[in-house]
Design an enzyme around this catalytic site. Structure first.
Site, PDB file in Angstrom:
ATOM      1  N   LYS A  55       0.844  -1.210   0.000  1.00 46.68           N
ATOM      2  CA  LYS A  55       0.000   0.000   0.000  1.00 46.68           C
ATOM      3  C   LYS A  55       0.868   1.245   0.000  1.00 46.68           C
ATOM      4  CE  LYS A  55      -3.872  -2.174   2.301  1.00 46.68           C
ATOM      5  NZ  LYS A  55      -4.467  -2.594   3.541  1.00 46.68           N
ATOM      6  N   GLN A  99      -5.331  -1.541   9.410  1.00 49.88           N
ATOM      7  CA  GLN A  99      -5.232  -2.879   8.826  1.00 49.88           C
ATOM      8  C   GLN A  99      -5.884  -3.917   9.742  1.00 49.88           C
ATOM      9  OE1 GLN A  99      -4.066  -3.543   5.758  1.00 49.88           O
ATOM     10  NE2 GLN A  99      -4.368  -5.738   5.955  1.00 49.88           N
ATOM     11  N   ASP A 122     -11.592   2.655   3.584  1.00 46.67           N
ATOM     12  CA  ASP A 122     -11.991   1.245   3.521  1.00 46.67           C
ATOM     13  C   ASP A 122     -13.504   1.109   3.310  1.00 46.67           C
ATOM     14  OD1 ASP A 122     -10.097  -0.826   3.690  1.00 46.67           O
ATOM     15  OD2 ASP A 122      -9.737  -0.426   5.819  1.00 46.67           O
TER      16      ASP A 122
HETATM   17  N1  GUN Z   1      -7.445  -6.957   5.825  1.00 43.09           N
HETATM   18  C1  GUN Z   1      -7.760  -7.712   4.755  1.00 43.09           C
HETATM   19  N2  GUN Z   1      -8.403  -6.963   3.819  1.00 43.09           N
HETATM   20  C2  GUN Z   1      -8.484  -5.711   4.327  1.00 43.09           C
HETATM   21  C3  GUN Z   1      -9.016  -4.496   3.822  1.00 43.09           C
HETATM   22  O1  GUN Z   1      -9.571  -4.426   2.719  1.00 43.09           O
HETATM   23  N3  GUN Z   1      -8.898  -3.422   4.649  1.00 43.09           N
HETATM   24  C4  GUN Z   1      -8.310  -3.497   5.868  1.00 43.09           C
HETATM   25  N4  GUN Z   1      -8.264  -2.390   6.592  1.00 43.09           N
HETATM   26  N5  GUN Z   1      -7.794  -4.611   6.351  1.00 43.09           N
HETATM   27  C5  GUN Z   1      -7.886  -5.710   5.576  1.00 43.09           C
END
Ligand code: GUN
Length: 298
Positions: A55, A99, A122
């Site tokens: 990311k 996350q 998100d």
């Molecule tokens: N963990 C797995 N997929 C995601 C996601 O799309 N967003 C976040 N914040 N954590 C994740």
């Protein structure tokens, strides 16, 4: 024999990242605004470390500012909530992503509820969930949004299509169903308790598999010519590659399904790369909205 068109998510994501990057340059030049995405990672989960690193790299490649806070697994909930409140109040921060999964001692729903909905890139805050289901301007969860973009690219209009979403998670299944409904699909959400699951799948023009069960969807579950979107990323043993070797497979048996489907996403290289590309898109949209700038239609 593969008959289906392979939907190349890797190439699709690269093009989306390019479009986001071009818009970021335009907005930075015109308004002096450099969108900022701040990611918080609590603990040492190996998969999460890889996602968070990617990311950061892709955010900077798109010309945006990337900040990552890495917190010890023992960080208490109040400290995390305090950090989110500080980011909510910081006008330089446009997107906040915590996350998941979080360590067990931290209440995930409390954390998600603390994020300012306008910075919730998100799309997990209940305000954004409500906006999505009522057809308002939501920030939309990245993985299902990526799936929708690929489906719209393939079909043009999705109106009247029968869609089946296999899986009912908050991250993928439920928002995917809302997005398809908003496109005037007739949507079924199926799950582990669904009766006659295989038959329900065979009725679908669009089959989205997001259950986290390796190669569960077999070729004879797929309606001939249907479009199959495989969200699963499952690591399984691969003895054919050597002892202790593993490989990634989806929730769909690709070999079987690709002989029946009209189009299908592979694993890897299908849905996966779209998630971060959509996160960059959401960050750009969030930054524009916060600053009264018309958000680009990406
Ligand atoms: N963990 C797995 N997929 C995601 C996601 O799309 N967003 C976040 N914040 N954590 C994740």
């Amino acid at each position: 024999m593969t008959e289906a068109t392979i939907i190349d998510g890797k190439a699709f994501a690269a093009k989306l990242r390019e479009r986001v990057g071009a818009e970021v340059r335009r907005i930075t030049d015109a308004h002096g605004l450099k969108p900022n995405l701040t990611v918080i990672l609590v603990g040492e989960d190996a998969a999460s470390q890889v996602y968070v690193r990617n990311k950061g790299i892709q955010t900077e490649e798109a010309g945006m500012e990337s900040v990552t806070h890495r917190l010890d697994a023992s960080t208490d909930e109040a400290t995390l909530l305090g950090m989110i409140e500080d980011l909510n109040a910081d006008p330089k921060c446009n997107g906040i992503l915590v996350q998941l999964p979080l360590p067990d001692h931290i209440d995930e729903s409390k954390v998600l509820a603390t994020i300012d909905p306008e910075k919730d890139v998100d799309g997990f805050h209940v305000i954004n969930v409500g906006r999505l289901w009522t057809g308002q301007n939501a920030l939309v969860p990245c993985t299902p949004y990526g799936c929708l973009m690929m489906l719209k690219d393939h079909f043009g209009s999705l109106s009247g299509k029968r869609a089946l979403v296999l899986g009912r998670s908050n991250i993928v299944g439920k928002p995917m169903a809302a997005l398809l409904l908003n496109e005037s699909c007739t949507v079924t959400v199926a799950h582990s308790r669904t009766a006659d699951l295989e038959e329900r799948c065979r009725e679908a023009d669009i089959l989205v598999a997001a259950v986290g069960r390796p190669e569960m969807v077999k070729g004879d579950w797929v309606k001939p010519g249907a479009v199959v979107i495989d969200v699963g990323i499952n690591r399984v043993p691969a003895p054919e590659k050597g002892p202790d070797k593993t490989k990634l497979v989806g929730d769909v048996d690709f070999g079987e399904a690709s002989a029946v489907a009209g189009a299908i996403t592979p694993v890897p290289g299908g849905v996966g790369p779209m998630t971060i590309a959509c996160l960059l898109r959401n960050t750009l949209v969030a930054a524009c909205r916060q600053n009264g700038i018309d958000a680009p239609d990406l």
